[in-house]
Enzyme design. Structure first.
Site, PDB file in Angstrom:
ATOM      1  N   ARG A  53       0.872  -1.181   0.000  1.00 39.26           N
ATOM      2  CA  ARG A  53       0.000   0.000   0.000  1.00 39.26           C
ATOM      3  C   ARG A  53       0.903   1.223   0.000  1.00 39.26           C
ATOM      4  O   ARG A  53       2.132   1.105   0.088  1.00 39.26           O
ATOM      5  CB  ARG A  53      -1.025  -0.018   1.144  1.00 39.26           C
ATOM      6  CG  ARG A  53      -0.665  -0.725   2.396  1.00 39.26           C
ATOM      7  CD  ARG A  53       0.432  -0.085   3.181  1.00 39.26           C
ATOM      8  NE  ARG A  53       0.164   1.315   3.433  1.00 39.26           N
ATOM      9  CZ  ARG A  53       1.076   2.221   3.688  1.00 39.26           C
ATOM     10  NH1 ARG A  53       2.366   1.880   3.745  1.00 39.26           N
ATOM     11  NH2 ARG A  53       0.760   3.486   3.889  1.00 39.26           N
ATOM     12  N   GLY A  54       0.292   2.411  -0.084  1.00 40.27           N
ATOM     13  CA  GLY A  54       1.086   3.637  -0.228  1.00 40.27           C
ATOM     14  C   GLY A  54       1.261   3.901  -1.718  1.00 40.27           C
ATOM     15  O   GLY A  54       1.622   2.996  -2.490  1.00 40.27           O
ATOM     16  N   ALA A  55       1.018   5.162  -2.118  1.00 44.70           N
ATOM     17  CA  ALA A  55       0.913   5.472  -3.547  1.00 44.70           C
ATOM     18  C   ALA A  55       2.134   5.054  -4.376  1.00 44.70           C
ATOM     19  O   ALA A  55       1.987   4.356  -5.393  1.00 44.70           O
ATOM     20  CB  ALA A  55       0.606   6.958  -3.715  1.00 44.70           C
ATOM     21  N   ASP A 246      -1.924  10.740  -2.141  1.00 46.75           N
ATOM     22  CA  ASP A 246      -2.286   9.654  -3.061  1.00 46.75           C
ATOM     23  C   ASP A 246      -2.600  10.171  -4.448  1.00 46.75           C
ATOM     24  O   ASP A 246      -2.454   9.456  -5.436  1.00 46.75           O
ATOM     25  CB  ASP A 246      -3.479   8.878  -2.504  1.00 46.75           C
ATOM     26  CG  ASP A 246      -3.033   8.101  -1.279  1.00 46.75           C
ATOM     27  OD1 ASP A 246      -3.027   8.685  -0.182  1.00 46.75           O
ATOM     28  OD2 ASP A 246      -2.622   6.934  -1.445  1.00 46.75           O
ATOM     29  N   ASN A 256      -5.177  12.563   0.526  1.00 48.44           N
ATOM     30  CA  ASN A 256      -4.327  11.697   1.349  1.00 48.44           C
ATOM     31  C   ASN A 256      -5.250  10.989   2.345  1.00 48.44           C
ATOM     32  O   ASN A 256      -6.469  11.200   2.358  1.00 48.44           O
ATOM     33  CB  ASN A 256      -3.236  12.523   2.058  1.00 48.44           C
ATOM     34  CG  ASN A 256      -2.186  11.643   2.712  1.00 48.44           C
ATOM     35  OD1 ASN A 256      -1.667  10.717   2.083  1.00 48.44           O
ATOM     36  ND2 ASN A 256      -1.871  11.889   3.963  1.00 48.44           N
ATOM     37  N   LYS A 257      -4.667  10.159   3.170  1.00 45.78           N
ATOM     38  CA  LYS A 257      -5.427   9.341   4.120  1.00 45.78           C
ATOM     39  C   LYS A 257      -6.452  10.160   4.900  1.00 45.78           C
ATOM     40  O   LYS A 257      -6.177  11.295   5.294  1.00 45.78           O
ATOM     41  CB  LYS A 257      -4.428   8.659   5.067  1.00 45.78           C
ATOM     42  CG  LYS A 257      -5.010   7.723   6.078  1.00 45.78           C
ATOM     43  CD  LYS A 257      -5.888   6.659   5.485  1.00 45.78           C
ATOM     44  CE  LYS A 257      -5.206   5.820   4.421  1.00 45.78           C
ATOM     45  NZ  LYS A 257      -6.118   4.929   3.668  1.00 45.78           N
TER      46      LYS A 257
HETATM   47  O1  MRU Z   1      -4.509   3.272   2.234  1.00 48.07           O
HETATM   48  P1  MRU Z   1      -3.029   3.433   2.133  1.00 48.07           P
HETATM   49  O2  MRU Z   1      -2.281   2.837   3.283  1.00 48.07           O
HETATM   50  O3  MRU Z   1      -2.488   2.975   0.787  1.00 48.07           O
HETATM   51  O4  MRU Z   1      -2.829   5.012   2.210  1.00 48.07           O
HETATM   52  C1  MRU Z   1      -1.543   5.534   2.174  1.00 48.07           C
HETATM   53  C2  MRU Z   1      -1.516   7.010   2.293  1.00 48.07           C
HETATM   54  O5  MRU Z   1      -2.518   7.669   2.405  1.00 48.07           O
HETATM   55  C3  MRU Z   1      -0.165   7.653   2.146  1.00 48.07           C
HETATM   56  O6  MRU Z   1      -0.091   8.823   2.920  1.00 48.07           O
HETATM   57  C4  MRU Z   1       0.037   8.032   0.673  1.00 48.07           C
HETATM   58  O7  MRU Z   1      -0.179   6.913  -0.155  1.00 48.07           O
HETATM   59  C5  MRU Z   1       1.384   8.571   0.426  1.00 48.07           C
HETATM   60  S1  MRU Z   1       2.600   7.295   0.451  1.00 48.07           S
HETATM   61  C6  MRU Z   1       4.118   7.954   0.177  1.00 48.07           C
END
Ligand code: MRU
Length: 360
Positions: A53-55, A246, A256-257
């Protein structure tokens, strides 16, 4: 970065099996386990079930997913298989635009390759995506370091207090991270800092992943409940907010989250700089504003339940709410550009109005 004092990345090619291996983020921080991606289905599932996970990491995994989808296909069927793989991968998670950027990039590379070279072109492109994300994270770290250095100099003593939300760390990228890259660079430069880590309900990526990373790296930090940030900012206990993203629209509205927006509002009200660290692969230049960013809605049971480790060392989840209560679970929110002090990108620290300069 390190786990147990040894260097790790989130994704790598396994020369013994020929597969792509990833660190399973669903079981951190309590277990360190690796999962193999051997084909399109396993790559797509790893993104969907949040093994990765994470963009930026979603993008890197999708790039390899495109290669895994075509690697055993007859050369004359590679273009069709790539189109199908792009459809499958793009449907796994809606918000992080790096996913769509990566599948589009690999598909275009395949389409542009001569017959006989298409499968090799897919692998080459997936590797380039990984290398690019790695390089972008490093450069985000260098540019963000300058910001932290300025704050440390102005403060004239005491650790720089950074607040972050969710996990935009090395676990969300290939290495170094985005929001954490300046933190690790500052640590390496000998600047004293302390990180406030929002736990980030419902999946607790802050409490489980960011806290894990920072512990392993020896960065001083404290996990706080998601609602504590406003209180800390009102009491002068936060010098800088750094979050990831994201998807960022062309005008600088940043998804973002879930909960990021509330932190930005509190930062604005208290004069705390609110920065978003991101590689250019997270910018969706086709979207004029954040109103068009699709927001993932996830399983309500992520809200109703919580996962953790029991005293006997086993892990599992427990129900928090009454059996009968329903829940809603939006994964992301959009922070308007007017609340973002600066974007920390691989090409420098930019105001929202300067983001367009990153368009190739
Ligand atoms: O749902 P996730 O864990 O994929 O969400 C991740 C985030 O919101 C991060 O802050 C975002 O992807 C940036 S990662 C460098």
């Amino acid at each position: 970065m390190n786990i147990g004092g040894k260097p790790w990345r989130t994704i790598w090619e396994n020369p013994e099996t020929g597969n792509v291996d990833v660190l399973d983020q669903r079981v951190l921080p309590h277990r360190v386990e690796v999962r193999a991606l051997s084909d399109l289905a396993t790559a797509a599932e790893a993104i969907r079930d949040m093994t990765v996970r994470g963009a930026p990491l979603i993008g890197a995994t999708a790039g390899y997913g495109m290669w895994l989808a075509v690697r055993s296909v007859d050369e004359d069927r590679v273009d069709a298989a790539a189109a199908e793989a792009r459809r499958v991968l793009d449907a796994t998670r809606p918000t992080a635009v790096n996913l769509h950027w990566a599948t589009r990039t690999v598909q275009a590379r395949i389409a542009g390759a001569k017959d006989g070279n298409k499968r090799a072109a897919a692998l080459e492109c997936a590797r380039e995506i990984v290398a690019q994300e790695l390089d972008r994270s490093r450069r985000i770290g260098e540019h963000g370091l300058a910001l932290i250095r300025d704050i440390a100099a102005r403060k004239g003593g005491g650790p720089v207090q950074v607040l972050t939300h969710c996990n935009a760390g090395w676990l969300a990228a290939v290495d170094h991270g985005t929001a954490t890259a300046p933190i690790y660079a500052a640590q390496a430069a000998g600047i004293a800092l302390h990180v406030w880590v929002d736990e980030t309900r419902p999946r607790n990526q802050g409490a489980s992943l960011t806290a894990f990373e920072l512990s392993e790296q020896g960065v001083p930090h404290s996990v706080i409940v998601d609602n504590a940030g406003g209180h800390l900012m009102r009491h002068g206990m936060v010098d800088l907010c750094i979050v990831g993203a994201d998807r960022v629209a062309a005008n600088g509205d940043a998804a973002n989250k879930i909960g990021t927006y509330l932190k930005a509002l509190a930062a604005h009200d208290n004069g705390v700089p609110f920065t978003v660290a991101l590689p250019s692969s997270t910018i969706d230049f086709d979207l004029p504003t954040g109103d068009g960013i699709p927001i993932e809605e996830r399983d309500p049971d992520e809200v109703r339940c919580i996962q953790g480790r029991f005293p006997d060392g086993s892990t599992g989840q427990v129900l928090l709410t009454p059996e009968a209560s329903t829940a809603r679970n939006w994964g992301f929110d959009v922070t308007p550009a007017r609340l973002v002090t600066a974007f920390i990108t691989e090409r420098g620290v930019l105001a929202p109005s300067e983001l367009a300069t990153l368009r190739d």
